[in-house]
Design an enzyme around this catalytic site. Structure first.
Site, short mmCIF file in Angstrom:
data_model
loop_
_atom_site.label_atom_id
_atom_site.label_comp_id
_atom_site.label_asym_id
_atom_site.label_seq_id
_atom_site.Cartn_x
_atom_site.Cartn_y
_atom_site.Cartn_z
N ARG A 74 0.80 -1.23 0.00
CA ARG A 74 0.00 0.00 0.00
C ARG A 74 0.83 1.29 0.00
O ARG A 74 0.57 2.21 -0.75
CB ARG A 74 -0.88 -0.02 1.26
CG ARG A 74 -1.79 1.18 1.42
CD ARG A 74 -2.37 1.21 2.84
NE ARG A 74 -2.86 -0.07 3.29
CZ ARG A 74 -4.10 -0.51 3.08
NH1 ARG A 74 -4.97 0.25 2.46
NH2 ARG A 74 -4.47 -1.70 3.50
N TYR A 112 -14.56 -2.37 3.69
CA TYR A 112 -13.91 -2.02 4.97
C TYR A 112 -14.40 -0.70 5.53
O TYR A 112 -13.74 -0.13 6.40
CB TYR A 112 -12.39 -1.88 4.79
CG TYR A 112 -11.72 -2.92 3.95
CD1 TYR A 112 -11.67 -4.25 4.37
CD2 TYR A 112 -11.11 -2.59 2.74
CE1 TYR A 112 -11.03 -5.20 3.60
CE2 TYR A 112 -10.47 -3.54 1.97
CZ TYR A 112 -10.44 -4.85 2.40
OH TYR A 112 -9.81 -5.78 1.65
N CYS A 134 -26.39 -2.66 -7.87
CA CYS A 134 -27.68 -2.86 -7.24
C CYS A 134 -27.52 -3.44 -5.84
O CYS A 134 -27.92 -4.57 -5.56
CB CYS A 134 -28.56 -3.73 -8.12
SG CYS A 134 -28.90 -2.83 -9.63
N1 LLP Z 1 2.92 -9.17 2.82
C1 LLP Z 1 1.90 -10.02 2.96
C2 LLP Z 1 2.16 -11.41 3.28
C3 LLP Z 1 0.59 -9.57 2.78
O1 LLP Z 1 -0.41 -10.41 2.93
C4 LLP Z 1 0.37 -8.22 2.47
C5 LLP Z 1 -0.99 -7.70 2.29
C6 LLP Z 1 1.48 -7.36 2.32
C7 LLP Z 1 2.74 -7.87 2.51
C8 LLP Z 1 1.35 -5.92 1.96
O2 LLP Z 1 0.65 -5.22 2.93
P1 LLP Z 1 0.52 -3.61 2.83
O3 LLP Z 1 1.87 -2.98 2.97
O4 LLP Z 1 -0.10 -3.30 1.52
O5 LLP Z 1 -0.36 -3.21 3.95
N2 LLP Z 1 -7.27 -5.19 0.54
C9 LLP Z 1 -6.90 -4.56 1.79
C10 LLP Z 1 -5.47 -4.85 2.16
C11 LLP Z 1 -5.15 -6.31 2.22
C12 LLP Z 1 -3.71 -6.61 2.47
C13 LLP Z 1 -3.39 -8.04 2.24
N3 LLP Z 1 -2.04 -8.41 2.47
C14 LLP Z 1 -7.17 -3.07 1.72
O6 LLP Z 1 -7.60 -2.59 0.69
O7 LLP Z 1 -6.99 -2.36 2.71
#
Ligand code: LLP
Length: 873
Positions: free
Chosen positions: A755, A795, A822
């Site tokens: 992210r 979320y 919808c």
């Molecule tokens: N490493 C692993 C093993 C992960 O499962 C994830 C994210 C990351 C790294 C990266 O995480 P980040 O730095 O992006 O927080 N769809 C959700 C977020 C799901 C994250 C899943 N895993 C949202 O839109 O907030």
């Protein structure tokens, strides 16, 4: 209760504004009052009634006159001093002739010294005395504003607001703390309208007594007067002008991060006002609530700030809105000594409280114990009352007094459905001594009583925990305004988002068709370089699940990032995009993946992570002679939403720390070597302490394994979606990692954020399809919704939404921005203030959509997937 106005009825005529003592004590403040009156008349076509307090300090002086009534000469001297003070103010500050403006009033003021009721200090006389402050200030204000060319009339509040004695009121409170009727009808409203010009000034604090004399409303009286007028006139709204910007989510002096409460319903506001906040007198909410008149709180120093709006129209947003504390609480704990299920025990007990004139507030009870709290009151200050009460109670139970205590109250709608989010709050209380917990059946209030000395220190921590846990939905812009800290010293201006500076280009891209994602690669590189500059980090991997767009992958590869993949699809896409990529730069961290995917990853020679015993014990042949990475669950998770917390027993990820020795044995048996330890506890984390804790745990485990060379602490770095929120503290993150690195220099430190690198760089471009008003709720429709960007629906995530076609237009009325899907949950943002002129075809931009945006889009309702574009300069 007054019925709601029928749809299509003309807007109510009157707006009632109330100003306190400091606002009527300076000429320049009167100029502001005049301006505000005129603006409401000109811009809103309203009639305006201003309710004023006495000039600062005057009511205290008048109270001293009442208290010293027996001394004739002293009374005359005090009244004379007050007369002189008003004459001087009239002449020197307002530039008016005191004899012409105040002649009659001051004669009446002086005459009170010679009033026959003075010697005995009769209550009716005291009320006349106390009323003088408002009578004078309102007379001065009318004269001044007229001198400035405004046609302003003077209204005697006593003609309209009438005291209604209550059965339990004594003579003192009937006269000096009166309650009044506030049911207005059309006849009264017509009479009021005919009684003077469209701009009017009246007195707060005073009313007509049943005997025709004057009555006083008591503390907070002017707010209550304004509320009474609002209800009587069926006003459009009542505005309480004060010296703070509104109600806050906590007392800002104790919690600088407290947020302005932009919108509350009446019941919430009542509860907050009653449980500690001093902004609004609790008595003034009831009349507005009954008459359904919105109540606004505004700041005289910051007249353009929106303040707090209290009304019944707001959609209910469940969550804790405020945390407040009251000191000086006394608890009385009573143990029954009678028989089990003894009939009448409570009645015996409460009889005694009543006999001693003590009011009970909170109650907690079990079969054998009843504990109650007593509100601070005058008769409690006299400890003999408590002693006498205890002696009395001792006849029916064992008594213990616990004091001094403080009551900490969480206020907000739907408290019961929030309990699961309050676990950390409970834990915080768990460390301190909680004497009583009480939850009101109106589901608005949860109160903890603790030792008084503890309360103040707990408030900032509790406020932070509530915000972090999501129990206090601080990202709801419709409810939570800026923090006190930011209002006091506005936050350093953030650089404008890239899409604003590049508006023309962005609109040109949108013209190719919407919904469409656009990624700004320079922003991706900027974030990448910030991370690269953290010295403690040895290797950086980008979690491609956040945004696998080929241009983003290439840009990050060029910045020296490796990649973290979680599926065969991601691996294939990565190598198809960059065929020459070295497998050593790729991590494979699947969850419950089929055997074939693990096999394929091993065949590619990337780093493969295993997070349970299953693959080792069930597919042992796969790992013979291989290196593997072990993903551990440190036992706790974190993140912006429960759905993205990946640690702890409830989460499916990771090997429990207690099973690590068994895993190490199984790995040895399978002929595999554990070369790295991995943990990723969640996404959208803002507190660097979490990584410190994760690293410490992994390092301790690594020491026990012996073959580990690196520790991967995952991703999870938060992003400030709301321009008001604090940006992610990268320095604190770097410092936490540096500390860990120093403690365990033998391990290489790896990270794998997603992210953080891409969220800000992406925008979702949509077009307005329709603008619809339904029963007072405005909705702006867009051609993409939960199909294009799932985060708000999934979320309750908050994303900035802007009308890029009208970027310079001022904010308009609140509207929900909805998509074409919808489902009722298809809302991208609630109560957003897009420009009023927003129209079909305008380009809407959803900000910070670069992470988990396009990649989570779907074809629900068989709508096309959004297109994607990049800006590379
Ligand atoms: N490493 C692993 C093993 C992960 O499962 C994830 C994210 C990351 C790294 C990266 O995480 P980040 O730095 O992006 O927080 N769809 C959700 C977020 C799901 C994250 C899943 N895993 C949202 O839109 O907030």
């Amino acid at each position: 209760m007054n019925p709601a106005p029928p749809a299509g009825a003309p807007a109510p005529t009157w707006i009632v504004l109330k100003f306190g003592g400091t606002s009527v004590s300076r000429r320049q403040r009167w100029d502001t009052i005049g301006r505000l009156m005129k603006r409401r008349a000109d811009e809103e076509g309203a009639r305006v009634l201003v309710v004023v307090s006495a000039v600062s300090g005057v009511t205290n002086e008048l109270q001293a006159v009442c208290d010293g009534h027996a001394d004739a000469a002293g009374t005359a001297a005090r009244l004379e001093a007050l007369a002189t003070r008003h004459e001087t103010f009239c002449r020197d500050e307002l530039g008016l002739d005191p004899a012409a403006v105040l002649g009659e009033r001051l004669a009446a003021l002086r005459a009170l010294a010679g009033d026959p009721r003075r010697a005995a200090g009769e209550l009716a006389w005291q009320a006349e005395v106390l009323a003088q402050g408002e009578l004078l200030s309102s007379t001065l204000g009318v004269a001044y504003l007229r001198s400035q060319g405004l046609d302003v009339g003077w209204t005697d509040s006593r003609e309209w607001i009438h005291a209604q004695p209550l059965p339990n009121q004594n003579d003192w409170s009937k006269r000096l703390s009166a309650s009044c009727g506030f049911e207005g009808d059309a006849a009264l409203r017509a009479r009021f309208a005919a009684d003077g010009p469209a701009l009017r000034i009246a007195q707060g604090f005073i009313a007509r007594a049943p005997d025709g004399g004057t009555a006083i409303l008591g503390r907070g009286g002017s707010d209550t007067s304004a509320a009474y007028f609002g209800a009587l006139l069926g006003a459009r709204r009542v505005e309480i002008w004060t010296d703070v910007p509104g109600m806050f989510s906590a007392n800002p002096r104790q919690v600088p991060d407290a947020r302005l409460l932009a919108r509350l319903d009446y019941a919430e506001a009542q509860e907050i006002a009653t449980t500690g906040a001093k902004v609004l007198h609790p008595r003034c909410i009831h009349p507005c609530r009954e008459a359904r008149v919105p109540l606004w709180i505004r700041d005289t120093e910051r007249p353009d700030m929106a303040g707090t709006v209290i009304d019944g129209a707001a959609a209910t947003i469940p969550g804790v809105k405020a945390i407040s504390s009251r000191r000086g609480i006394v608890l009385v704990s009573m143990e029954t000594i009678g028989m089990w299920q003894q009939v009448g025990f409570l009645s015996d007990v409460f009889e005694r409280f009543k006999a001693h004139g003590l009011s009970v507030d909170l109650i907690g009870s079990s079969e054998a114990n009843v504990t109650v709290s007593l509100d601070p009151s005058d008769n409690l200050v006299n400890t003999n009352v408590l002693d006498a009460l205890c002696a009395d109670l001792a006849q029916v139970c064992r008594v213990k007094v616990i004091a001094p205590c403080a009551a900490i109250t969480l206020v907000g709608r739907g408290m019961r459905s929030l309990l699961h989010k309050l676990s950390e709050v409970w834990a915080e209380f768990g460390r301190e001594r909680v004497h009583l917990i009480s939850q009101s059946s109106n589901d608005l209030n949860l109160t903890f009583v603790v030792d008084e000395a503890l309360a103040e220190g707990m408030l900032p921590r509790l406020h932070a925990l509530l915000a972090q846990s999501g129990a206090m939905p601080v990202t709801e812009a419709a409810v939570f305004g800026p923090s006190w800290r930011h209002i006091d010293h506005p936050a350093p201006a953030r650089p404008a988002p890239w899409w604003l500076a590049r508006r023309g280009d962005v609109l040109a891209v949108a013209a190719r068709g919407t919904p469409r994602y656009l990624y700004h690669l320079p922003t991706v590189r900027e974030r990448a370089r910030e991370l690269a500059a953290i010295p403690a980090i040895d290797r950086r991997f980008y979690a491609i699940k956040a945004n696998p767009h080929p241009a983003v992958l290439r840009a990050l590869e060029a910045e020296g990032f490796g990649f973290e993949c979680v599926s065969r699809g991601e691996l294939e896409h990565l190598f198809a995009t960059m065929p020459a990529l070295a497998p050593d730069r790729v991590l494979f961290t699947p969850s419950f993946a089929p055997r074939a995917e693990v096999e394929a990853a091993l065949a590619r020679g990337v780093h493969v992570t295993v997070d349970s015993l299953y693959p080792l014990t069930q597919w042992p042949g796969l790992f013979r002679g291989r290196d593997l990475v072990l993903r551990v669950d440190p036992g706790f998770g974190s993140g912006h939403h429960e759905k993205v917390r990946t640690g702890g027993k409830e989460a499916k990820f990771g090997l429990a720390a207690q099973d690590v020795p068994a895993f190490a044995a199984a790995a040895r048996q399978a002929g595999a070597r554990i070369t790295g330890l991995h943990a990723h506890i969640g996404s959208g984390i803002h507190d660097a302490d979490h990584w410190r804790a994760v690293y410490a745990q992994l390092a301790a485990l690594a020491d026990g394994i012996g073959t580990v060379g690196f520790i991967d602490v995952g991703g999870g770095l938060g992003v400030a979606y709301d321009p008001e929120a604090e940006p992610f503290d990268l320095a604190a993150y770097g410092a936490a990692l540096a500390e860990m690195k120093q403690a365990w220099p033998q391990y290489a430190l790896w990270v794998e954020p997603g992210r953080y690198l891409v969220a800000e760089a992406g925008a979702l471009l949509l077009s307005v399809t329709q603008v619809v008003d339904k029963q007072g709720q405005r909705r702006i429709g867009a051609d993409g919704g939960m199909n294009a960007l799932m985060r708000p629906a999934l979320y309750s995530a908050w994303h900035e939404i802007a009308n890029l076609s009208r970027a310079d237009a001022p904010p308009g009325p609140p509207a929900d921005v909805v998509g074409p899907i919808c489902e009722t949950g298809d809302v991208l943002g609630r109560q957003r203030r897009l420009p009023e002129a927003t129209a079909e075809g305008d380009v809407i931009l959803v900000g910070h959509a670069g992470a988990y945006g396009a990649v989570m889009a779907n074809r629900y309702n068989l709508r096309e997937l959004p297109q994607e574009d990049v800006l590379d300069d």
